[in-house]
Design a protein around this motif. Structure first.
Motif: not given
Length: 93
Positions: A17-21, A33-37, A63-68
């Motif tokens: 349920d989160a964006v993972t860095v 790396e980033t992975a979206g939910p 990751g912060c941009q994706m989460a926002n």
């Protein structure tokens, strides 16, 4: 963008349920790396940097941009302790 005022949760594995860095060391250099939910509508996680092309900080910013954009939180997988205090507060949940 990540600042020292941001707080992040350190986890051992990606959260659906989160964006993972995820951070790792590659030849003495911190990479990320980033992975979206994975619980998104289409079920396919968004991701960047899996090829090692992002520095750890770049992955955090992405990751912060994706989460926002997705209205999600950011969690951090950092098994090697590469987190830098200037990026924000990293705390166990």
């Amino acid at each position: 963008m990540a600042t020292s005022f941001n707080r992040f949760e350190q986890v051992d594995a990606p959260r659906p349920d989160a964006v993972t860095v995820t951070l790792w060391d590659e030849g003495g250099e911190a990479r990320g790396e980033t992975a979206g939910p994975t619980d998104a509508e289409d079920g396919a996680p968004l991701g960047l940097g899996q090829d090692g092309s992002l520095t750890a900080y770049q992955a955090l910013v992405v990751g912060c941009q994706m989460a926002n954009e997705l209205g999600r939180r950011v969690v951090i997988v950092d098994p090697n302790g590469l987190w830098q205090p200037g990026w924000g507060q990293l705390q166990r949940g």
